[in-house]
Every structure is written in structure tokens, then in C-alpha cells.
Design an enzyme around this catalytic site. Structure first.
Site, PDB file in Angstrom:
ATOM      1  N   SER A 190      91.861  25.256  42.994  1.00 24.51           N
ATOM      2  CA  SER A 190      91.073  26.428  42.604  1.00 24.51           C
ATOM      3  C   SER A 190      91.852  27.735  42.631  1.00 24.51           C
ATOM      4  CB  SER A 190      89.852  26.546  43.496  1.00 24.51           C
ATOM      5  OG  SER A 190      90.245  26.752  44.828  1.00 24.51           O
ATOM      6  N   HIS A 218      86.285  21.441  40.812  1.00 25.78           N
ATOM      7  CA  HIS A 218      86.680  22.310  39.695  1.00 25.78           C
ATOM      8  C   HIS A 218      87.065  21.479  38.469  1.00 25.78           C
ATOM      9  CE1 HIS A 218      86.445  25.966  42.063  1.00 25.78           C
ATOM     10  NE2 HIS A 218      86.897  25.225  43.055  1.00 25.78           N
ATOM     11  N   LYS A 249      78.672  24.172  41.160  1.00 25.47           N
ATOM     12  CA  LYS A 249      79.562  24.925  40.273  1.00 25.47           C
ATOM     13  C   LYS A 249      79.125  24.655  38.817  1.00 25.47           C
ATOM     14  CE  LYS A 249      83.357  24.809  43.662  1.00 25.47           C
ATOM     15  NZ  LYS A 249      83.005  25.969  44.477  1.00 25.47           N
TER      16      LYS A 249
HETATM   17  N1  PLP Z   1      85.991  21.452  47.349  1.00 24.48           N
HETATM   18  C1  PLP Z   1      86.533  22.396  46.555  1.00 24.48           C
HETATM   19  C2  PLP Z   1      87.834  22.120  45.867  1.00 24.48           C
HETATM   20  C3  PLP Z   1      85.880  23.640  46.384  1.00 24.48           C
HETATM   21  O1  PLP Z   1      86.420  24.588  45.611  1.00 24.48           O
HETATM   22  C4  PLP Z   1      84.647  23.853  47.048  1.00 24.48           C
HETATM   23  C5  PLP Z   1      83.931  25.141  46.926  1.00 24.48           C
HETATM   24  O2  PLP Z   1      84.456  26.206  46.963  1.00 24.48           O
HETATM   25  C6  PLP Z   1      84.140  22.838  47.858  1.00 24.48           C
HETATM   26  C7  PLP Z   1      84.830  21.650  47.989  1.00 24.48           C
HETATM   27  C8  PLP Z   1      82.836  23.000  48.564  1.00 24.48           C
HETATM   28  O3  PLP Z   1      81.791  22.832  47.630  1.00 24.48           O
HETATM   29  P1  PLP Z   1      80.313  23.265  48.007  1.00 24.48           P
HETATM   30  O4  PLP Z   1      80.163  24.688  47.562  1.00 24.48           O
HETATM   31  O5  PLP Z   1      79.428  22.321  47.267  1.00 24.48           O
HETATM   32  O6  PLP Z   1      80.183  23.126  49.474  1.00 24.48           O
END
Ligand code: PLP
Length: 403
Positions: A190, A218, A249
Site C-alpha cells: 500500500s 489492495h 476498501k
Molecule cells: N492488510 C492490508 C494490506 C491493509 O492495507 C489493511 C488496511 O489498511 C488491512 C490489512 C486491514 O484491513 P481492515 O481495514 O479490513 O482491517
């Protein structure tokens, strides 16, 4: 009372000093308050209206899609506000089972399990799956929730250099003594908009008889010809064993996460995964949003294609203007600036021109690699993209980022 009073005073002093340290280090995160729905055009508290938004993970623009909102309202009315219970006691409704089946079908896996967030899915999987006899090999730039999930498990832990296949191979050789080896990576990262070399990872995993886990937060919904994710994009859907992803997302943006993979693994998670066992069921309205988002994606890939075209427009125009954009073909477009102060003042000046973007600097990204992260959405118009590029060009010239 006196003792507890002094402990409280001591705590307050300690917290205030810690907060001061954060401010002093220049890493204080402030939150802008939005008074409209999520979307390409926002209203901010304090009067900012018609702000162009380039910093949400609303890749497909489904967060405020009328059909997604209607599905949430219908689920709310039919199934209520929430379950007041965890899944295994009194918290499983037909819509939870339907959404799990839909997710498994979407990813072409055997089964799926819902969590309140992908953070929880990542917190729950490693401990339930791996024992001290096993090993986990994790990319050094994996998301914080993967790092935390791995911390909670008792497996032997190895960190390989970011997307470095030589280092991964060396670590796979070193870990032959362990019973089971799991390679864990973000599908798309990200902060950089770069995509894990999954083909090579899967080849190495096959060579050393390891399993592959990917976090597709992502990627789900828009990478690959049918938006299935990084594994579809790189032609390794049958080689990746476990996928964790988010409903918060691209898939409607409400909340929620999941694991999808082999049925016995999902069955085990329902028995052993602590964030699943000890946390409330997903609210029906949230389930309704995600379920409708998946329906829309499975009907057509037009939305994902529109986002890809806009991403291409932004990346090529910014590159032509003289900026360096990290990553490739991903709607996360980090405008690389290097200097932390430059990233902060440029982001502020972009907002003065009605464009909402965020600067990132150390410790979120490595020292000297400060950037402004731009995220493209299917609901940006071509004019929105062009306005953003023009503003970057003006602000970049003003602050010396461009000649
Ligand atoms: N994994 C990644 C790569 C993320 O970017 C995010 C969120 O920022 C998460 C996990 C966590 O997702 P959630 O918002 O559903 O807890």
C-alpha cells in the site's frame, strides 16, 4: 484514594510527555473531518466543499454506490442492526453464510470465513495454523496486521527482504528442517503501489514445498482480468493456498474482512481463531454492502476497467510532467519527493487548491523516501484526474520539486 489519585496523575504526565514526543518527532497524525459521503468530491468540516478526494481506498467507487446503499438498508430492515452475539453462539444469519459462499466463489476457493476486519483475519490466522514446529517467511514490508498476526503465533519467524527472491530462496533453504513453511506477502503493497512477484514466489514455494499466503486488501475487486486479485493478474490462482482480504476498501468500503482457502482450514479457523470466536458478528447492513458489491463485480468488469484507464491517465500525465511515480499499473500512485518537509508542504498546498492528498514520511516510509500518495478511483472523471495533475505541476514548480 490518594494512592490511586497519584497513579492517575503520574499516568497523565507520562501520556502527555509521550504525546509531546510524537509532536516533537513530527509524526503526529491529525484527522480531517468529512461531513459528506465518501466519494471523489467531499465536504470537509470547517467549510471546505467540493474538495477532490485522492486518498481513499475507494478504488471502485462503490462506497457510495446507490445499489450498495440500498442493499445495506434492505439488510438492516430485514435482519436488524446486529446480532449481539458471536457467530458460534447466536450470531450466524443466512446472509453471513451466503456472503461466505459468495466470497469463496469469487476467489474460486473451497470456503470462506468472515471477520470484523482484515486486521482481525490477519490476527487470527497464523496462531491457529502454525505451531513451534512450523515456520513463517514474511516480506519485510508486509502490512502491520500481518506483522502483528505473526507475532501472536509460536512458529519460527523469518523476514525476507522486500520482494527479494534470492533472499526468500535462501530463507526457504534455511527452513527445510521445519514441518510446514508458509510464505506470507501482501499482494499489492500500500505504500509503494508495487505488486508482489507472485509467480516467482509460487515457483519457489513449489520447489521447497512451502505454502503461500497473500493479503489482497489492495487487490481484491480490481487487479486481474476479472478483478479477482494479484493471483489472477499473475496467473497463479491455483498456486496460492490462502487469501486474506478486506470488505472495507474496494468491496463497498463498509468494514469486514475474510479468509478464503481450503475447507479444512476454514473449519479450523471457526474452531480456533480468536478474533472470530471472541468478537461480534458482522452487522447485517455491512454484510448487505459487501454482498451487493460482489454481485456488481461478478456481473461486469466495466468498473474495474474504468479505474485502470484512469490510473493509466494519471500515471502517464504525471510522468510526462516530470514526476516519479512508484509502482506500476496500480491505482496507488506514490508521487516520490524524497524530502519529508517537501511532501508535507506540497500536500498542504494541494489542499489549498481543493485537492485532498496525504504526504507520508519516516517512520511510515523509509528515511529520504517521503512521498505524496495518490489513490485513483473508478468514480474520478477524466477532468478530476487532469485537475489533480495540473495542481501537482503548479505546486511542484512552486516548491522546487519540478524545474
Ligand atoms: N492488510 C492490508 C494490506 C491493509 O492495507 C489493511 C488496511 O489498511 C488491512 C490489512 C486491514 O484491513 P481492515 O481495514 O479490513 O482491517
Amino acid at each position: 484514594r490518594a494512592a490511586s489519585g497519584s497513579a492517575a496523575a503520574q499516568l497523565r504526565r507520562r501520556l502527555e510527555s509521550e504525546l509531546e514526543d510524537i509532536r516533537g518527532a513530527g509524526t503526529w497524525k491529525s484527522e480531517r473531518v468529512i461531513t459528506s459521503r465518501q466519494g471523489p468530491h467531499l465536504r470537509l468540516a470547517g467549510g471546505g466543499a467540493g474538495i477532490l478526494n485522492f486518498c481513499a481506498n475507494n478504488y471502485l467507487g462503490l462506497s457510495s454506490h446507490p445499489e450498495v446503499i440500498r442493499a445495506a438498508v434492505e439488510a438492516l430492515e430485514k435482519f436488524g442492526a446486529g446480532l449481539s452475539s458471536v457467530r458460534f453462539i447466536c450470531g450466524t444469519q443466512s446472509i453471513h453464510k451466503d456472503l461466505e459462499q459468495k466470497i469463496a466463489h469469487f476467489h474460486q476457493r473451497e470456503d470462506a470465513i468472515l471477520y470484523a476486519s482484515c486486521f482481525d483475519a490477519n490476527a487470527g490466522i497464523f496462531e491457529a495454523l502454525l505451531t513451534p514446529e512450523d515456520a513463517v517467511l514474511s516480506d519485510e514490508l508486509n502490512h502491520a496486521s500481518i506483522i502483528d498476526g505473526i507475532r501472536l503465533c509460536k512458529a519460527n519467524k523469518y523476514r525476507y527482504k522486500h520482494m527479494d527472491m534470492q533472499d526468500l530462496e535462501a530463507k526457504l533453504q534455511d527452513t527445510q528442517k521445519h514441518r510446514l513453511r508458509l510464505v506470507a506477502t501482501d499482494g499489492a503493497f500500500s505504500m509503494d503501489g508495487d505488486i508482489a512477484p507472485l509467480r516467482e514466489i509460487c515457483q519457489l514455494a513449489q520447489k521447497y514445498d512451502a505454502l503461500v499466503f497473500i493479503d489482497e486488501c489492495h487487490a481484491t475487486g480490481f487487479l486481474g482480468p476479472n478483478g479477482r486479485g494479484t493471483d489472477e493478474l499473475l496467473g497463479v490462482m491455483d498456486k496460492v493456498t490462502i487469501i486474506n482480504s478486506t470488505l472495507g476498501k474496494a468491496l463497498g468500503g463498509a468494514a469486514g474482512g475474510y479468509t478464503t482457502g481450503p475447507k479444512p482450514l476454514i473449519d479450523l479457523l471457526r474452531q480456533r481463531s480468536r478474533p472470530y470466536l471472541f468478537s461480534n458478528s458482522l452487522p447485517p447492513a455491512v454484510v448487505g454492502c459487501a454482498s451487493k458489491a460482489l454481485d456488481l463485480l461478478m456481473e461486469s468488469n466495466a468498473i474495474a476497467q474504468s479505474m485502470a484507464a484512469k490510473t493509466q491517465r494519471f500515471r502517464s500525465k504525471m510522468t510526462a510532467a516530470g514526476f516519479t511515480i512508484s509502482g506500476k499499473d496500480h491505482p496507488i500512485c506514490p508521487v516520490m519527493l524524497g524530502d519529508a518537509r517537501l511532501a508535507a508542504v506540497m500536500a498542504e498546498d494541494m489542499l489549498n487548491r481543493g485537492i485532498y492528498v496525504i504526504g507520508f514520511s519516516y517512520p511510515v516510509v523509509p528515511k529520504g523516501k517521503a512521498r505524496i500518495r495518490v489513490q485513483i478511483s473508478a468514480v474520478h472523471s477524466d477532468e478530476d484526474i487532469d485537475r489533480c495533475v495540473e495542481a501537482f505541476t503548479e505546486v511542484g514548480r512552486k516548491h522546487g520539486a519540478l524545474p
